[in-house]
Every structure is written in structure tokens, then in C-alpha cells.
Scaffold this active site. Structure first.
Site, PDB file in Angstrom:
ATOM      1  N   LYS A  52       0.838  -1.204   0.000  1.00 58.91           N
ATOM      2  CA  LYS A  52       0.000   0.000   0.000  1.00 58.91           C
ATOM      3  C   LYS A  52       0.877   1.260   0.000  1.00 58.91           C
ATOM      4  O   LYS A  52       0.602   2.219  -0.728  1.00 58.91           O
ATOM      5  CB  LYS A  52      -0.961  -0.027   1.202  1.00 58.91           C
ATOM      6  N   GLN A  96      -4.771  -1.848   9.539  1.00 63.24           N
ATOM      7  CA  GLN A  96      -4.647  -3.155   8.894  1.00 63.24           C
ATOM      8  C   GLN A  96      -5.212  -4.246   9.807  1.00 63.24           C
ATOM      9  O   GLN A  96      -4.903  -4.303  10.991  1.00 63.24           O
ATOM     10  CB  GLN A  96      -3.170  -3.440   8.551  1.00 63.24           C
ATOM     11  N   ASP A 119     -11.186   2.574   4.045  1.00 62.56           N
ATOM     12  CA  ASP A 119     -11.458   1.128   3.963  1.00 62.56           C
ATOM     13  C   ASP A 119     -12.967   0.853   3.910  1.00 62.56           C
ATOM     14  O   ASP A 119     -13.393  -0.260   3.603  1.00 62.56           O
ATOM     15  CB  ASP A 119     -10.898   0.422   5.208  1.00 62.56           C
TER      16      ASP A 119
HETATM   17  N1  GUN Z   1      -7.061  -7.219   5.953  1.00 61.88           N
HETATM   18  C1  GUN Z   1      -7.480  -7.949   4.893  1.00 61.88           C
HETATM   19  N2  GUN Z   1      -8.073  -7.148   3.978  1.00 61.88           N
HETATM   20  C2  GUN Z   1      -8.020  -5.900   4.471  1.00 61.88           C
HETATM   21  C3  GUN Z   1      -8.462  -4.635   3.978  1.00 61.88           C
HETATM   22  O1  GUN Z   1      -9.056  -4.486   2.888  1.00 61.88           O
HETATM   23  N3  GUN Z   1      -8.222  -3.573   4.791  1.00 61.88           N
HETATM   24  C4  GUN Z   1      -7.598  -3.690   5.983  1.00 61.88           C
HETATM   25  N4  GUN Z   1      -7.411  -2.597   6.707  1.00 61.88           N
HETATM   26  N5  GUN Z   1      -7.177  -4.843   6.468  1.00 61.88           N
HETATM   27  C5  GUN Z   1      -7.388  -5.947   5.705  1.00 61.88           C
END
Ligand code: GUN
Length: 291
Positions: A52, A96, A119
Site C-alpha cells: 500500500k 490493517q 477502507d
Molecule cells: N485485511 C485484509 N483485507 C483488508 C483490507 O481491505 N483492509 C484492511 N485494513 N485490512 C485488511
């Protein structure tokens, strides 16, 4: 069989976002800024967060990584979230997942300012999405919609079977696919761990979205000819023939399913890269909404 190439589509998308960022900068406006909070040292989470941050650099965003140790208390994490909520330079941020077991995930997600919730996990955004109001869409479902649209996969009137009911993928995907939207207007079945005779449903499906997290679960005998397959799974499976000791497996047994498929996403290189591109898109939207 046509591969739904997430690697190429996400690269196209990131170029489009980079062009928008260039224009924003030329106009003297604020550079979009995404922050990510990572708690602990889970290998997969570290890989995703690093990807990211790298994507931010590629499209010209500023990025901040808040890297916290595994033993971080819930209180400390909530304070970090408050700091990001109050920091005017941060347009959006993510926490995350998964979080360590001693931290209440729901409490954490609810602490994020919905205007910075790129998100799309805050109840305000989930509610707005459900009601067809403008909202941040969760990145993985958003990426799947984008892939279906760009490859012009017909969804209207089709039977979509979503396998999995997670808050991150299965649940929002099932809501979005049933809505009146470009990649939508489908008849949706949500299957999960308590579903009986799953194969009876998958054999009827025009589109299957596999998001249950069991490697190579969906096999060729479970799908009909001409099906479209979206494989959300990405599990590390031990493989001693690989230098890193594992390979990445999807929820779909590609070898037996792909010959029957009209369209199918590969793993890796399908849904995964789209998720990151859509997070960039949401951050750009968050930045534009602020100015
Ligand atoms: N863990 C697995 N997929 C995601 C996501 O799309 N966002 C976040 N923050 N954590 C994740």
C-alpha cells in the site's frame, strides 16, 4: 476462457490516479495523504501494508506508516487513531486487519472518522453503502466491481453465488451485486460454512465469488460451463520447492475450474492488486471531498 487480469487493470487505474494527482499538484492543491496503522508483525499484513505504501509512492501520494508493536494496548491504538482523525494533512487512513486478539476490532473501526475511513469499514459507511448513498466502498468489493465493469461482464439478471459472509468481502459484495448499479442487478445467494448442499447452488451460478479462505476449495465439478469466477482467496500454503517456503493459493482450484470458465481471476494477479488500487482511488476521493 478470459483471464480477468487484475495486475494490468490495477496498473491502468494507478496511471489514471497518478494523472489526477499530477493535475492536483499543478493546480497548487494539497497532495493526497494516506496513513496506515499496522499492529504487530504478521507476515501477510506487513506485505500488504508495504504494498500500500509503495502504491502511494507510485501514484504520487504522501504516505505515513504507523508501525506499532504486537503488545500495543487498545487505549494506545485508539489514541493513534484520534491523532490521525485530528491531523488535517491526513485525508484517509486504514487500520490493517487482523488485529491482535486483546484488541476489540469493532471498537477500533468505530473510532475512525467516517470521512477518513477509506477502507469503508465504519458502520456509517456500511450503512450508507447499504442504502445506496455515496460512501467509501470497501476496497476488495470495489475492486471486484471495477474488474467486472472494465471487462464488461454482464451481471444484470444473473445468479451470483457469494461464498463467505465476512464483513470485509462476502457481506458487502452480496449487497453491492444486488443493487441497481452497473455491475449489479444480480440475483444473489450468500453461502457460508453452515450452507447445506453448496454444490447445488454453485452449479446454478452464473458468477461465483469465492471468499471463504480455504485454499482450492471450489473445484471443476462444482461449476457449470461458462461461469465467471472471482477468486478472493489468497492463502500461504507450505511449498518446500519454493525459496520462500510457501506458495499463494486461491479459494479456487484453477486447473479444474478454468477450462469451464468464461472469465476467471488468477491468484496472484487477480483481485489482490485491485484492492490496493481501489484504496488509492478512495484516498483520492477523500482528498477531493475535503477541498
Ligand atoms: N485485511 C485484509 N483485507 C483488508 C483490507 O481491505 N483492509 C484492511 N485494513 N485490512 C485488511
Amino acid at each position: 476462457m478470459i483471464l480477468l487480469d487484475g495486475k494490468k487493470t490495477s496498473a491502468d487505474l494507478k496511471l489514471e490516479i497518478a494523472a489526477s494527482v499530477k493535475k492536483i499538484k499543478e493546480e497548487g492543491k494539497k497532495t493526497p495523504h494516506l496513513a496506515a496503522i499496522l499492529v504487530g508483525t504478521d507476515g501477510a499484513s506487513m506485505t500488504y501494508v508495504n504494498a500500500k505504501v509503495k502504491a502511494c509512492e507510485l501514484v504520487g501520494f504522501n504516505s505515513t506508516l504507523v508501525d506499532l508493536p504486537e503488545e500495543t494496548s487498545e487505549e494506545t491504538l485508539l489514541k493513534e487513531i484520534e491523532n490521525l482523525n485530528n491531523n488535517d494533512d491526513i485525508d484517509g487512513f486504514i487500520v490493517q486487519l487482523p488485529l491482535p486478539k486483546h484488541i476489540d476490532e469493532q471498537k477500533v473501526l468505530m473510532a475512525v472518522n467516517p470521512d477518513k475511513d477509506v477502507d469503508g469499514f465504519h458502520p456509517t459507511n456500511v450503512g450508507r453503502m447499504t442504502l445506496d448513498l455515496p460512501s467509501f466502498l470497501p476496497a476488495t468489493p470495489f475492486g471486484i466491481l471495477e474488474l467486472l465493469e472494465r471487462y464488461k461482464v454482464e451481471t444484470s439478471g444473473k445468479h451470483v453465488v457469494v461464498i463467505g459472509r465476512s464483513h470485509i468481502v462476502g457481506r458487502p459484495m452480496s449487497i453491492l451485486m444486488s443493487q441497481k448499479r452497473k455491475a449489479g442487478n444480480a440475483t444473489v445467494t450468500v453461502a457460508h460454512s453452515r450452507t447445506k448442499n453448496l454444490k447445488e447452488f454453485t452449479l446454478q451460478a452464473d458468477i461465483i465469488i469465492a471468499a471463504l479462505g480455504i485454499p482450492e476449495f471450489l473445484t471443476g465439478d462444482m461449476v457449470k460451463e461458462g461461469v465467471t469466477i472471482i477468486d478472493v482467496g489468497i492463502t500461504r500454503v507450505e511449498d518446500v520447492t519454493k525459496k520462500r517456503g510457501y506458495r499463494l493459493a486461491g479459494d479456487v482450484h484453477f486447473e479444474s475450474v478454468s477450462p469451464k470458465s468464461a472469465y476467471i481471476t488468477p491468484v496472484p494477479g487477480g483481485v489482490g492488486p485491485m484492492t490496493i488500487a481501489m484504496l488509492m482511488k478512495n484516498t483520492l476521493i477523500a482528498c477531493e471531498l475535503k477541498s
